[in-house]
Write an enzyme that holds these catalytic residues in place. Structure first.
Site, PDB file in Angstrom:
ATOM      1  N   CYS A  30      20.270   8.325  -3.001  1.00  0.00           N
ATOM      2  CA  CYS A  30      20.566   8.183  -1.572  1.00  0.00           C
ATOM      3  C   CYS A  30      19.954   6.883  -1.037  1.00  0.00           C
ATOM      4  O   CYS A  30      18.733   6.729  -1.017  1.00  0.00           O
ATOM      5  CB  CYS A  30      19.997   9.405  -0.848  1.00  0.00           C
ATOM      6  SG  CYS A  30      19.807   9.239   0.926  1.00  0.00           S
ATOM      7  N   CYS A  33      17.579   7.226   1.867  1.00  0.00           N
ATOM      8  CA  CYS A  33      16.341   7.865   1.381  1.00  0.00           C
ATOM      9  C   CYS A  33      15.403   6.822   0.790  1.00  0.00           C
ATOM     10  O   CYS A  33      14.186   6.911   0.948  1.00  0.00           O
ATOM     11  CB  CYS A  33      16.649   8.925   0.331  1.00  0.00           C
ATOM     12  SG  CYS A  33      17.662  10.298   0.922  1.00  0.00           S
TER      13      CYS A  33
END
Length: 103
Positions: A30, A33
């Site tokens: 991600c 992230c």
């Protein structure tokens, strides 16, 4: 350093913690992230009144499912086993510091 919360230790480390706990739900693939990750690490090194850690949603699907994680990164703050704050998406360090200071 941020703690690593797992399906196995989540109950003991988060829900039964005697201090508030910030949990970053994330995954290595991600992009957002990876942007938030260093912020969480810095907070973990600087904030002592709150336990700070991460849950890899790919490796710990039961915990992610239990808390209805649909988008990552998602941050949930627990106090006395209950969710008291939650944020979806990348947050600034300053914002998170202010939110943790208000606990």
């Amino acid at each position: 350093m941020a703690m690593e919360f797992t399906d196995a230790n989540f109950d003991a480390e988060v829900l039964k913690s005697d201090v508030p706990v910030l949990v970053d739900f994330w995954a290595p693939w991600c992009g957002p992230c990876r942007i938030l990750g260093p912020v969480v690490e810095e907070l973990a090194n600087e904030v002592t009144a709150v336990k700070i850690g991460k849950v890899n949603v790919d490796e710990n699907p039961d915990t992610a499912r239990q808390y209805g994680i649909m988008s990552i990164p998602t941050i949930k703050v627990f106090k006395e086993g209950q969710i008291v704050k939650e944020f979806v998406g990348v947050q600034s360090k300053e914002f998170l510091q202010a939110e943790l200071a208000s606990l």
